[in-house]
Write a protein that holds these residues in place. Structure first.
Motif, PDB file in Angstrom:
ATOM      1  N   TYR A 166      39.795  51.371  43.627  1.00  0.00           N
ATOM      2  CA  TYR A 166      39.493  50.631  44.810  1.00  0.00           C
ATOM      3  C   TYR A 166      38.444  51.583  45.242  1.00  0.00           C
ATOM      4  N   GLY A 167      37.259  51.044  45.593  1.00  0.00           N
ATOM      5  CA  GLY A 167      36.125  52.060  45.758  1.00  0.00           C
ATOM      6  C   GLY A 167      35.910  53.339  45.011  1.00  0.00           C
ATOM      7  N   ASP A 168      36.155  54.446  45.716  1.00  0.00           N
ATOM      8  CA  ASP A 168      35.998  55.853  44.947  1.00  0.00           C
ATOM      9  C   ASP A 168      37.460  56.153  44.448  1.00  0.00           C
ATOM     10  N   LEU A 169      38.498  55.483  44.647  1.00  0.00           N
ATOM     11  CA  LEU A 169      39.808  55.870  44.400  1.00  0.00           C
ATOM     12  C   LEU A 169      40.135  55.212  43.182  1.00  0.00           C
ATOM     13  N   LEU A 170      40.663  55.952  42.020  1.00  0.00           N
ATOM     14  CA  LEU A 170      41.236  55.434  40.995  1.00  0.00           C
ATOM     15  C   LEU A 170      42.625  55.611  41.076  1.00  0.00           C
ATOM     16  N   ALA A 171      43.185  54.343  41.260  1.00  0.00           N
ATOM     17  CA  ALA A 171      44.673  54.470  41.788  1.00  0.00           C
ATOM     18  C   ALA A 171      45.472  54.308  40.517  1.00  0.00           C
ATOM     19  N   ASN A 172      44.970  53.745  39.390  1.00  0.00           N
ATOM     20  CA  ASN A 172      45.644  53.976  38.093  1.00  0.00           C
ATOM     21  C   ASN A 172      44.477  54.458  37.234  1.00  0.00           C
ATOM     22  N   ASP A 173      44.630  55.276  36.390  1.00  0.00           N
ATOM     23  CA  ASP A 173      43.842  55.883  35.426  1.00  0.00           C
ATOM     24  C   ASP A 173      44.260  55.927  34.032  1.00  0.00           C
ATOM     25  N   GLY A 174      43.971  54.947  33.251  1.00  0.00           N
ATOM     26  CA  GLY A 174      44.320  54.709  31.701  1.00  0.00           C
ATOM     27  C   GLY A 174      45.828  54.867  31.618  1.00  0.00           C
ATOM     28  N   VAL A 175      46.417  54.123  32.417  1.00  0.00           N
ATOM     29  CA  VAL A 175      47.987  54.207  32.229  1.00  0.00           C
ATOM     30  C   VAL A 175      48.727  53.359  30.969  1.00  0.00           C
TER      31      VAL A 175
ATOM     32  N   GLY B 298      51.693  57.125  46.554  1.00  0.00           N
ATOM     33  CA  GLY B 298      50.249  57.542  46.366  1.00  0.00           C
ATOM     34  C   GLY B 298      50.019  57.826  44.821  1.00  0.00           C
ATOM     35  N   ALA B 299      50.906  57.999  44.057  1.00  0.00           N
ATOM     36  CA  ALA B 299      51.012  58.340  42.693  1.00  0.00           C
ATOM     37  C   ALA B 299      50.261  57.227  41.730  1.00  0.00           C
ATOM     38  N   GLY B 300      50.332  56.134  42.339  1.00  0.00           N
ATOM     39  CA  GLY B 300      49.962  54.826  41.793  1.00  0.00           C
ATOM     40  C   GLY B 300      50.984  54.015  41.134  1.00  0.00           C
ATOM     41  N   LYS B 301      52.204  54.297  41.526  1.00  0.00           N
ATOM     42  CA  LYS B 301      53.403  53.374  40.918  1.00  0.00           C
ATOM     43  C   LYS B 301      53.035  51.959  41.493  1.00  0.00           C
ATOM     44  N   SER B 302      52.953  51.885  42.869  1.00  0.00           N
ATOM     45  CA  SER B 302      53.042  50.371  43.578  1.00  0.00           C
ATOM     46  C   SER B 302      51.690  49.649  43.022  1.00  0.00           C
ATOM     47  N   THR B 303      50.796  50.266  42.805  1.00  0.00           N
ATOM     48  CA  THR B 303      49.348  49.606  41.996  1.00  0.00           C
ATOM     49  C   THR B 303      50.047  49.029  40.646  1.00  0.00           C
ATOM     50  N   LEU B 304      50.691  49.868  39.962  1.00  0.00           N
ATOM     51  CA  LEU B 304      50.802  49.672  38.634  1.00  0.00           C
ATOM     52  C   LEU B 304      51.871  48.448  38.595  1.00  0.00           C
ATOM     53  N   VAL B 305      52.705  48.368  39.462  1.00  0.00           N
ATOM     54  CA  VAL B 305      53.888  47.445  39.395  1.00  0.00           C
ATOM     55  C   VAL B 305      53.164  46.129  39.841  1.00  0.00           C
ATOM     56  N   LYS B 306      52.152  46.481  40.833  1.00  0.00           N
ATOM     57  CA  LYS B 306      51.391  44.973  41.305  1.00  0.00           C
ATOM     58  C   LYS B 306      50.888  44.252  40.275  1.00  0.00           C
ATOM     59  N   ILE B 307      49.962  45.301  39.517  1.00  0.00           N
ATOM     60  CA  ILE B 307      49.599  44.712  38.463  1.00  0.00           C
ATOM     61  C   ILE B 307      50.429  44.065  37.203  1.00  0.00           C
ATOM     62  N   LEU B 308      51.669  44.625  37.041  1.00  0.00           N
ATOM     63  CA  LEU B 308      52.321  44.108  36.255  1.00  0.00           C
ATOM     64  C   LEU B 308      52.916  42.661  36.567  1.00  0.00           C
ATOM     65  N   TYR B 309      53.017  42.619  37.941  1.00  0.00           N
ATOM     66  CA  TYR B 309      53.681  41.228  38.608  1.00  0.00           C
ATOM     67  C   TYR B 309      52.543  40.417  38.977  1.00  0.00           C
ATOM     68  N   GLY B 310      51.131  40.478  38.754  1.00  0.00           N
ATOM     69  CA  GLY B 310      50.204  39.674  38.876  1.00  0.00           C
ATOM     70  C   GLY B 310      49.644  39.720  40.108  1.00  0.00           C
ATOM     71  N   ALA B 311      50.165  40.567  41.143  1.00  0.00           N
ATOM     72  CA  ALA B 311      49.754  40.506  42.453  1.00  0.00           C
ATOM     73  C   ALA B 311      48.299  41.084  42.430  1.00  0.00           C
TER      74      ALA B 311
END
Lengths: 357, 512
Positions: free
Chosen positions: B19-28, B45-58
């Protein structure tokens, strides 16, 4: 296939600022299509509607005259809309302001009453609009009645009251049975500041500046914003929602009522059955096109005033119906709301998939 | 279930999201096998929500791939995710307030009639100990009850992979135990479960494999039972998590808040009434109010804050003065401060900047508002002071409240009240869904405030939290408050029973 709206995570300030401009361009394009369907050249219409008035000094003055009530009313509406209150009845508050202020002008007609007359008429106009707006507000806070319906329906009541008065008790006995009152005395007429531009335009500018301070810098403006954006947080802050509702409606009604008496006293010079081409409704478009920002409303008021003037010339020069102006104003409101939605949401076409068991 | 290395149901490979400058997930990298309960750990802020949203297609990843049963898939939408067999219980509920429980579930299951849904809802609810009346409208439910809908709604879709985000934060220990049994049963049926939690003990009880995220990167994948809670926490936070320093109760007790036989009718058809509720909060002490969501916590909070007025002025007294008839600002003027449960929309205006949100509870004071005019300089100073003192991490200066993570916004709204050193602080669920670091900071701030001589009323469903910092605990059940007793005299079992309304009579004997 269906459309899906998903909120955007990041909203660019540029997109937000340019949305009204884009809405305006799209509305012009759609209106051009409509005019082409009516068998006229869209370019000629654009020339008559927009460029004509802008190049004509007389029309520019007329622009200020028409924009004055729009801006006054829309500024008032912005107080309600900011607090998420839906005052749709500014047209009625406008009429009642004109009636109450006009009553004093008629009562004192033909007598010498001194310099307090005009200020008193203006005050009565504002008071009339405020009291009339407080009807839906009180019904809402007391009984939870929808302010949208009540304020809208009261428009027709106000119009019929005016109609009754000018055809009945207030009719000019020497007016050849025309449904209109006597012409106001010069002492009851709002003075001009330049050409056809009357003092009301100054009031509109003052309202714009005052509102910029009130909304941006005062606790009351903060209160309106919090109430509109998060009602529960407003209650937590200790902002009583009932008081907010009453005050916002009172201000909104007062400015509509002021616009009413200003229009009658500065522009028409008497009361008659129709004193507004729908300023109270068009002002809703003005408020949203201006994003509820006082300076935005100032600009939007001028844009929509242009459509009124252009509509009149188009009727004469192109034989286009006056209804087209209202259709355009409606289109514009639609485009503004759509543009706002597109700024905040992303639209996706989604193929409807059957759930597999 | 850990026999050899079973074929993973789902495998994430090198997932990155920028997201812009922020790497919410980095090679997980993450793998979940059928029948496995896999824990995903990390701070807010560790990136759990982002990861889960990716898994859920959001949201779509910027890089990396997802393998489902060994086949590369692109999950373009939650519908697609559900079609594959991924069920998701989000931490923030996605329910229609105006619809009933049954209708909310039916919306997700278009092939079933409302009647069938109601029947299956009761059945699943009973099996898994998640009782719900299908006819109740969602707006009348507490956070805990809403979460139950989300869980049931997922289970009804018969998923192959169930993702749960902080599911136990609103359950009693007994209910949580039942949920764990449920999850273990689901796993033994061959379903995979991805379990997100801040609670280390839970994770150690449930899973054999945990993936720990910090700053968007996987820092470890390990068996949580082979590590101490301290080790896991250290990996999550990146430093040792200190314990909250307890304080000694004051010798002399001074009464700050007294509630005297307060009763309030229910608001709305399914609201919870308060029944003849009495309590006393003493200066220098933390009074903990335990209880399961929906037993009157919100109602009690609103009665104490003055958002709802009591029928008698003397039903609520602050420093012996009757205030039951006074609104929230008048109570603030008597040195009381309040922090509601809901961060966005109640404690803070989501679309307003932090400076504006600082004004929300400070507009009654001289410095911020003079003669009706807001003083931007004073508010900015205030907001900066809160941000600094309470370690609120902001993406940029003065962001909108909704841009902050849950933990950081919670630090802000609690700091906003503590910064003026109120003599009475009432907080409702202060660490709900907040990461370990923020929770510790918040608890320490509450303890320090009590230490400085203020009375704190802590309404919380988190028993660990109550046992850690409350001086006294009383249990709220069905709008009634049991007697307050010193924390040391309570056992977890006794509290759990009172939370369920079973142990009220026995509890009395227990105290005597």
């Amino acid at each position: 296939m269906r459309l899906e709206l998903t909120p955007r995570a990041e909203i660019s300030p540029w997109a937000r600022a340019l949305a009204p401009v884009a809405a305006l361009v799209v509305a012009f394009a759609l209106a051009g299509g409509l005019i082409a369907l009516l068998g006229r050249s869209p370019l000629a219409a654009f020339q008559v509607y927009i460029l004509g008035p802008l190049g004509d000094p007389w029309a520019l003055q007329e622009l200020a005259v028409k924009a004055t009530p729009l801006i006054l009313i829309a500024i008032g509406l912005s107080y309600c809309f900011r607090a998420n209150l839906w005052n749709i009845g500014a047209e009625g508050q406008f009429v009642i302001g004109a009636v109450l202020g006009g009553w004093l002008a008629l009562r004192t007609n033909g007598t010498e009453v001194g310099p307090w007359l005009l200020p008193a008429m203006l005050a009565l106009g504002a008071l009339g609009g405020a009291l009339y707006a407080l009807i839906p507000a009180l019904l809402r806070v007391r009984f939870g009645v929808s302010e949208i319906l009540v304020s809208l329906m009261l428009v027709y009541v106000a119009q019929l009251v005016l109609d009754y008065l000018v055809r009945g008790p207030w009719r000019d006995p020497k007016g050849f049975n025309f449904p209109q009152t006597v012409t106001f005395d010069p002492a009851a007429t709002l003075p001009a500041v330049a050409g056809r531009i009357h003092l009301g335009s100054v009031f509109a500018l003052v309202a714009v500046l005052a509102t910029a301070v009130v909304v941006g810098r005062t606790l009351f403006g903060y209160r309106l914003r919090v109430t509109g954006d998060a009602p529960k947080a407003a209650a937590f802050a200790g902002f009583e929602p009932k008081r907010t509702t009453l005050v916002a409606f009172a201000i909104s009604g007062a400015l509509a009522g002021l616009a009413g008496i200003v229009e009658v006293s500065g522009q028409i010079g008497q009361l008659q059955p129709a004193i507004s081409p729908g300023y109270g409704f068009t002002a809703i478009t003005v408020a949203f096109l201006g994003r509820l920002n006082p300076f935005g409303i100032l600009a939007a008021g001028l844009v929509l005033a242009l459509t009124f003037i252009g509509g009149e010339s188009a009727q004469i020069l192109l034989k286009l119906p006056l209804d087209l102006t209202q259709a355009f104003q409606g289109l514009l409101l639609l485009c503004v709301l759509v543009a706002d939605a597109l700024v905040s949401y992303r639209v996706r076409l989604v193929a409807t998939a059957r759930a597999t068991p | 279930m850990a026999s050899g290395q079973p074929e993973p149901l789902v495998a994430l490979r090198g997932i990155s999201k920028r997201y812009g400058d922020l790497l919410a997930n980095d090679g997980v990298d993450l793998e979940v096998a059928p029948g496995e309960i896999h824990a995903l750990l990390g701070e807010n802020g560790a990136g759990k929500s982002t990861l889960v949203k990716i898994l859920y297609g959001a949201i779509q990843p910027s890089a990396g791939e997802i393998l489902w049963q060994g086949r590369a898939v692109s999950i373009t939408s939650p519908v697609e995710a559900r079609r594959l067999g991924i069920g998701m219980v989000f931490q923030h509920f996605s329910l229609f307030e105006a619809l009933t429980v049954g209708e909310n579930v039916a919306v997700a299951l278009p092939d079933l009639s409302l009647r069938d849904v109601r029947a299956r809802l009761s059945q699943v609810g009973e099996t898994y100990g998640l009782a719900l009346d299908p006819r109740r409208p969602v707006w009348s439910l507490s956070a805990g009850e809403r979460q139950r809908i989300e869980i049931i709604r997922c289970l009804l879709q018969n998923p192959k992979l169930l993702v749960l985000d902080e599911p136990t934060s609103v359950l009693t220990p007994q209910e949580a135990d039942r949920l764990f049994d449920t999850l273990e049963r689901l796993a033994s049926e061959g379903r995979a479960i991805l379990y997100i939690s801040h609670r280390l003990e839970e994770v150690r009880r449930l899973s054999r494999r945990a993936t720990i995220l910090r700053q968007g990167r996987v820092v470890a994948t390990a068996d949580p039972r082979a590590m101490s809670a301290g080790d896991i926490a250290a990996l999550m936070v990146g430093s040792e998590v200190g314990r909250v320093e307890a304080h000694e109760p004051h010798a002399q007790r001074a009464e700050m808040l007294r509630v005297d036989h307060l009763s309030l009718p229910p608001q709305g058809l399914h609201g919870q009434p308060l029944r003849d509720l009495s309590l006393t909060a003493w200066r220098g002490e933390i009074l903990g109010i335990a209880g399961v969501a929906g037993n009157g916590q919100g109602e009690l909070f609103e009665a104490l804050s003055g958002e709802r007025l009591a029928s008698r002025p003397d039903a609520i007294r602050i420093e012996r003065e009757p205030v039951g008839h006074l609104g929230v600002e008048a109570r603030r003027a008597r040195s009381a401060a309040f922090v509601p449960e809901e961060r966005l929309g109640h404690a803070a205006v989501p679309s307003h900047a932090l400076t504006d949100n600082a004004l929300l509870t400070h507009h009654g004071e001289g410095a911020t508002v003079r003669a009706g005019l807001v003083a931007p300089g004073a508010i900015r100073t205030l907001a900066d002071a809160i941000t600094r003192q309470f370690d609120v991490r902001v993406p940029h200066r003065d962001p909108e409240a909704r841009r902050l993570s849950g933990g950081n916004l919670q630090k802000f709204v609690i700091g906003r009240e503590i910064i003026r050193q109120p003599r009475l602080l009432v907080v409702n669920q202060p660490t709900w869904g907040v990461d370990a670091g923020a929770a510790r900071l918040i608890r320490q701030a509450l303890v320090d405030l009590a230490e400085a001589g203020s009375a704190v009323v802590l309404i919380s469903q988190d028993l660990d939290e109550l046992f850690e910092i409350a001086d006294q605990i009383a249990v709220l059940h069905d709008g009634r408050l049991g007697p307050a007793r010193p924390t040391g005299e309570w056992t977890r079992e006794a509290i759990g029973l009172e939370m369920l309304g079973v142990g009220a009579g026995e509890g009395g004997q227990h105290a005597a």
